[in-house]
Design an enzyme around this catalytic site. Structure first.
Site, PDB file in Angstrom:
ATOM      1  N   GLU A  98      40.488  28.092  34.793  1.00  0.00           N
ATOM      2  CA  GLU A  98      41.271  29.351  35.592  1.00  0.00           C
ATOM      3  C   GLU A  98      42.141  28.767  36.830  1.00  0.00           C
ATOM      4  O   GLU A  98      43.116  29.584  37.024  1.00  0.00           O
ATOM      5  CB  GLU A  98      39.939  30.137  36.260  1.00  0.00           C
ATOM      6  CG  GLU A  98      39.044  30.919  35.150  1.00  0.00           C
ATOM      7  CD  GLU A  98      38.153  31.593  35.911  1.00  0.00           C
ATOM      8  OE1 GLU A  98      38.146  32.808  36.042  1.00  0.00           O
ATOM      9  OE2 GLU A  98      37.182  30.898  36.316  1.00  0.00           O
ATOM     10  N   TYR A 100      56.036  49.752  52.553  1.00  0.00           N
ATOM     11  CA  TYR A 100      55.297  49.222  51.206  1.00  0.00           C
ATOM     12  C   TYR A 100      55.754  48.236  50.369  1.00  0.00           C
ATOM     13  O   TYR A 100      55.123  47.629  49.800  1.00  0.00           O
ATOM     14  CB  TYR A 100      54.841  50.745  50.454  1.00  0.00           C
ATOM     15  CG  TYR A 100      54.574  51.760  51.234  1.00  0.00           C
ATOM     16  CD1 TYR A 100      53.305  51.797  51.801  1.00  0.00           C
ATOM     17  CD2 TYR A 100      55.404  52.800  51.376  1.00  0.00           C
ATOM     18  CE1 TYR A 100      53.126  52.666  52.681  1.00  0.00           C
ATOM     19  CE2 TYR A 100      55.086  53.936  52.060  1.00  0.00           C
ATOM     20  CZ  TYR A 100      53.624  54.069  52.847  1.00  0.00           C
ATOM     21  OH  TYR A 100      53.497  55.024  53.693  1.00  0.00           O
ATOM     22  N   GLU A 138      35.938  38.046  45.520  1.00  0.00           N
ATOM     23  CA  GLU A 138      35.307  38.527  46.700  1.00  0.00           C
ATOM     24  C   GLU A 138      36.047  37.739  47.908  1.00  0.00           C
ATOM     25  O   GLU A 138      36.473  38.559  48.759  1.00  0.00           O
ATOM     26  CB  GLU A 138      33.739  38.245  46.812  1.00  0.00           C
ATOM     27  CG  GLU A 138      32.973  39.051  45.974  1.00  0.00           C
ATOM     28  CD  GLU A 138      32.986  38.578  44.530  1.00  0.00           C
ATOM     29  OE1 GLU A 138      32.033  39.053  43.868  1.00  0.00           O
ATOM     30  OE2 GLU A 138      33.536  37.460  44.386  1.00  0.00           O
ATOM     31  N   LYS A 162      40.253  41.841  37.958  1.00  0.00           N
ATOM     32  CA  LYS A 162      40.571  40.465  37.429  1.00  0.00           C
ATOM     33  C   LYS A 162      40.118  40.799  35.777  1.00  0.00           C
ATOM     34  O   LYS A 162      39.159  40.434  35.145  1.00  0.00           O
ATOM     35  CB  LYS A 162      39.393  39.421  37.763  1.00  0.00           C
ATOM     36  CG  LYS A 162      39.570  38.129  37.210  1.00  0.00           C
ATOM     37  CD  LYS A 162      38.770  36.852  37.909  1.00  0.00           C
ATOM     38  CE  LYS A 162      38.886  35.428  37.355  1.00  0.00           C
ATOM     39  NZ  LYS A 162      37.941  34.826  38.074  1.00  0.00           N
TER      40      LYS A 162
END
Length: 127
Positions: A16, A48, A68, A94
Site C-alpha cells: 500500500e 472551496y 483514522e 478507502k
C-alpha cells in the site's frame, strides 16, 4: 464538498505504501456564511478550490498507517488554514482497501471544532 480524490500511500501493508491507491475525501464545513452572503465576497468564506487543494496535499503527502490518522490530519489542516471554518466533518473513503471479502467501501468520519481537540463524534463504516 464531496469525492475529492487523490492517490495516497496510506496503509499498514508495504504494498500500500509502495503502490498507492485512491482515497476519496468528503468535507462538510460548518461556518457562518452571513457576511459572505451579504457582501458576495469570497474572502469572507472558505475558498472551496483552496480547501480541495489542501485535502489533496495532505492525502498525497506524508504516509500514515491508518485512515483514522489521515482523517484527523485533514480536519486539523482545514481548521488551521481556513479561519472562517468553525467545525469540520471529514470522511475518508478507502475503496480499494486490502480486504479479502467483497465490500463496497471502507470509511472513517471525524468531527473537529476549533474548541476541541477530541472528536465530538467518530463513526466507522464498512459497507
Amino acid at each position: 464538498m464531496t469525492r475529492v480524490t487523490a492517490i495516497g500511500y496510506h496503509g499498514v501493508f508495504e504494498h500500500e505504501k509502495r503502490d498507492g491507491q485512491p482515497f476519496i475525501t468528503d468535507a462538510v464545513l460548518h461556518m457562518d456564511v452571513g457576511a459572505a452572503a451579504a457582501t458576495d465576497d469570497l474572502s469572507k468564506t472558505a475558498d472551496y478550490g483552496a480547501v480541495a487543494e489542501a485535502i489533496v496535499a495532505v492525502v498525497t503527502g506524508e504516509a500514515f498507517d491508518l485512515i483514522e490518522t489521515l482523517s484527523v490530519c485533514l480536519a486539523e489542516k482545514i481548521l488551521a488554514d481556513f479561519p472562517v471554518v468553525q467545525a469540520v466533518e471529514v470522511t475518508v473513503h478507502k475503496p480499494k482497501a486490502p480486504i479479502q471479502v467483497p465490500f463496497g467501501d471502507v470509511s472513517i468520519t471525524v468531527f473537529r471544532t476549533r474548541e476541541s481537540v477530541q472528536p465530538a463524534t467518530t463513526a466507522v463504516e464498512s459497507s
